[in-house]
Design an enzyme around this catalytic site. Structure first.
Site, mmCIF file in Angstrom:
data_model
loop_
_atom_site.group_PDB
_atom_site.id
_atom_site.type_symbol
_atom_site.label_atom_id
_atom_site.label_comp_id
_atom_site.label_asym_id
_atom_site.label_seq_id
_atom_site.Cartn_x
_atom_site.Cartn_y
_atom_site.Cartn_z
ATOM 1 N N CYS A 1 0.810 -1.223 0.000
ATOM 2 C CA CYS A 1 0.000 0.000 0.000
ATOM 3 C C CYS A 1 0.841 1.271 0.000
ATOM 4 C CB CYS A 1 -0.927 0.002 1.210
ATOM 5 S SG CYS A 1 -2.058 -1.392 1.207
ATOM 6 N N HIS B 1 -3.097 7.239 3.023
ATOM 7 C CA HIS B 1 -3.568 5.931 2.559
ATOM 8 C C HIS B 1 -4.873 5.615 3.284
ATOM 9 C CE1 HIS B 1 -3.940 1.850 1.475
ATOM 10 N NE2 HIS B 1 -3.494 1.344 2.602
ATOM 11 N N ASN C 1 -10.070 -0.048 1.241
ATOM 12 C CA ASN C 1 -8.618 0.060 1.064
ATOM 13 C C ASN C 1 -8.260 -0.434 -0.344
ATOM 14 O OD1 ASN C 1 -5.853 -0.419 0.997
ATOM 15 N ND2 ASN C 1 -5.746 -1.285 3.058
HETATM 16 N N1 ACO Z 1 -17.444 -8.262 11.572
HETATM 17 C C1 ACO Z 1 -17.781 -8.483 12.860
HETATM 18 N N2 ACO Z 1 -16.863 -8.766 13.798
HETATM 19 C C2 ACO Z 1 -15.585 -8.834 13.432
HETATM 20 C C3 ACO Z 1 -15.167 -8.631 12.102
HETATM 21 C C4 ACO Z 1 -16.157 -8.324 11.159
HETATM 22 N N3 ACO Z 1 -15.872 -8.079 9.867
HETATM 23 N N4 ACO Z 1 -13.821 -8.745 12.051
HETATM 24 C C5 ACO Z 1 -13.400 -9.029 13.279
HETATM 25 N N5 ACO Z 1 -14.470 -9.100 14.112
HETATM 26 C C6 ACO Z 1 -14.492 -9.393 15.531
HETATM 27 C C7 ACO Z 1 -13.287 -10.168 16.005
HETATM 28 O O1 ACO Z 1 -13.447 -11.552 15.778
HETATM 29 C C8 ACO Z 1 -13.249 -9.812 17.465
HETATM 30 O O2 ACO Z 1 -14.209 -10.585 18.119
HETATM 31 P P1 ACO Z 1 -13.905 -11.153 19.604
HETATM 32 O O3 ACO Z 1 -13.724 -9.937 20.471
HETATM 33 O O4 ACO Z 1 -15.139 -11.954 19.899
HETATM 34 O O5 ACO Z 1 -12.648 -11.962 19.470
HETATM 35 C C9 ACO Z 1 -13.763 -8.366 17.501
HETATM 36 O O6 ACO Z 1 -14.442 -8.155 16.239
HETATM 37 C C10 ACO Z 1 -12.654 -7.337 17.617
HETATM 38 O O7 ACO Z 1 -11.626 -7.683 16.678
HETATM 39 P P2 ACO Z 1 -10.384 -6.794 16.482
HETATM 40 O O8 ACO Z 1 -9.487 -7.439 15.463
HETATM 41 O O9 ACO Z 1 -9.796 -6.413 17.807
HETATM 42 O O10 ACO Z 1 -11.058 -5.496 15.842
HETATM 43 P P3 ACO Z 1 -10.409 -4.123 15.535
HETATM 44 O O11 ACO Z 1 -11.206 -3.054 16.149
HETATM 45 O O12 ACO Z 1 -8.915 -4.127 15.732
HETATM 46 O O13 ACO Z 1 -10.638 -3.992 13.947
HETATM 47 C C11 ACO Z 1 -9.466 -4.233 11.890
HETATM 48 C C12 ACO Z 1 -10.087 -4.952 13.075
HETATM 49 C C13 ACO Z 1 -10.563 -3.442 11.203
HETATM 50 C C14 ACO Z 1 -8.903 -5.276 10.933
HETATM 51 C C15 ACO Z 1 -8.355 -3.268 12.380
HETATM 52 O O14 ACO Z 1 -7.486 -3.945 13.253
HETATM 53 C C16 ACO Z 1 -7.555 -2.688 11.252
HETATM 54 O O15 ACO Z 1 -8.073 -1.914 10.448
HETATM 55 N N6 ACO Z 1 -6.238 -2.999 11.204
HETATM 56 C C17 ACO Z 1 -5.378 -2.468 10.135
HETATM 57 C C18 ACO Z 1 -5.528 -3.313 8.919
HETATM 58 C C19 ACO Z 1 -4.914 -2.674 7.707
HETATM 59 O O16 ACO Z 1 -4.859 -1.460 7.583
HETATM 60 N N7 ACO Z 1 -4.486 -3.498 6.760
HETATM 61 C C20 ACO Z 1 -4.062 -3.051 5.467
HETATM 62 C C21 ACO Z 1 -2.650 -2.626 5.381
HETATM 63 S S1 ACO Z 1 -2.308 -1.973 3.820
HETATM 64 C C22 ACO Z 1 -1.681 -3.194 2.723
HETATM 65 O O17 ACO Z 1 -0.479 -3.268 2.507
HETATM 66 C C23 ACO Z 1 -2.644 -4.096 1.988
#
Ligand code: ACO
Length: 357
Positions: A112, A262, A292
């Protein structure tokens, strides 16, 4: 001195829209969860008529038209992508084949952060005097690598392309400073599997007697991500890199007219903007409509910010990105085309390369 102004900008996305309601039908998720945790309402995904090449070419044509240039004017095409249509040839060569012209062409993969890496590379080519006109394309069709049974990743990503045309100028326009970084110890935080050796016996492969076991490719490789780890990393490097690039350009954050980050997660952008004390009207956000889009996200956001009339001649823009690798990059761009016409008219002499270039 010689600089590399952005004279054209463009974007393209597939027609097919994937909404949060569509995802509710695929995995155990909800519109409320996705919007509150990511800010995403819908994203575009490539359909049967779309490819990395088709999106990149459409964005490139848009950028060329805005610059009033034709493919024959381009000296070099640099494409940032981690989802090329082929392993070989390069995505940039495939774009050149569709556009026409005879530009040199190569790809960059910094996930990214790739567009900002490519912009820094292209700017260096122009500032050194090697080239005058460079097309930089950020494109990814990463939904090809998404497992639509994995709710942790499938809600986040979309497809798209963005492009900018850079041209030499004698005025301080375009990228005035850049910061590029990487920490390879974070490869496992975000990756798409490649070759493996765990295929067991070679079976009746007639080449095995001579070559021994050979690696194999997963037929449907899917992105794997440690979301929380990437989130923490992202907020830190976005803030650090933005601060560093502004300082490197001899400016302060008060001089920044628009942050174009980004678009990975609305909460990451909000946290970075808060830490940098940049108000909402100086941060461009379009993640709600595209998710994204990896290397495409910054040139797409730039194209929309310009179309909305939010960017003016002389404005200081900060592009900042992070991605797989782990990698990050920031760019301080002075917007506008001052000096480009003069440089075009006199064949480039108005923008002499630096004495040591
Ligand atoms: N729908 C409902 N619940 C979900 C979902 C979903 N889509 N995804 C995860 N959950 C649940 C999890 O299972 C967890 O449940 P639990 O508490 O029962 O275990 C709960 O939601 C919280 O999960 P977290 O992973 O702690 O959620 P968080 O608030 O951190 O959000 C996310 C997750 C959106 C992935 C976030 O961590 C994020 O955006 N991280 C950065 C990712 C990113 O930017 N990646 C791209 C990089 S760029 C590249 O090079 C491609």
């Amino acid at each position: 001195m010689r600089y590399a102004a952005i004279t054209g900008w463009g974007m393209a996305v597939p027609d097919r829209v994937l909404t949060n309601a569509d995802l509710e039908a695929l995995v155990d998720t909800s519109d409320e969860w996705i919007v509150s945790r990511t800010g995403i309402r819908e994203r575009r995904i490539a359909g049967p008529g779309d490819s990395n090449t088709s999106l990149a070419v459409a964005a490139s044509r848009d950028a060329l038209a805005k610059a009033g240039r034709v493919p024959a004017d381009i000296d070099l095409i640099i494409t940032a992508t981690f989802t090329p249509d082929l392993f070989l040839a390069s995505q940039a060569c495939m774009i050149q084949a569709e556009l026409g012209g005879s530009a040199a062409a190569f790809d960059i993969n910094a996930a990214c952060a790739g567009f900002v890496y490519a912009l820094a590379s292209a700017t260096s080519f122009i500032r050194s005097g090697m080239y005058r006109t460079i097309l930089v394309v950020g494109v990814d069709t990463q939904t090809r690598f998404i497992d639509y049974t994995d709710r942790a990743t499938c809600v986040l990503f979309g497809d798209g392309a963005g492009a900018v045309l850079l041209e030499a100028t004698g005025e301080p326009r375009g990228e005035l400073a850049s910061v590029l970084g990487a920490d390879g110890s974070g490869v496992q935080a975000l990756y798409v599997p490649g070759w493996t050796w765990d295929d067991g016996p070679a079976g009746d492969d007639p080449t095995a007697a001579v070559l021994g076991p050979r690696p194999r490719l997963d037929t449907h490789p899917a992105m794997l991500m440690q979301g929380n780890e990437v989130f923490r990393f992202a907020v830190k490097v976005m803030c650090d890199a933005a601060r560093q690039v502004v300082l490197k350009a001899g400016l302060s954050l008060d001089d920044v007219d628009m942050l174009i980050p980004h678009q990975a997660n609305r909460r990451i952008i909000d946290a970075a903007a808060r830490t940098l004390a940049l108000p909402r009207d100086r941060v461009w956000i379009n993640i709600d409509r595209y998710g994204n889009t990896s290397a495409a996200s910054i040139p797409m956001a730039l194209t929309e910010a310009v179309a909305a009339g939010k960017v003016a001649e002389g404005d200081n823009l900060v592009f900042v990105a992070f991605g797989g690798g782990l990698s990050w990059a920031a760019s301080l761009v002075r917007w506008g085309t001052a000096g480009v016409e003069r440089c075009r008219a006199d064949g480039g002499a108005a923008a002499a390369p630096p004495a040591d270039g």
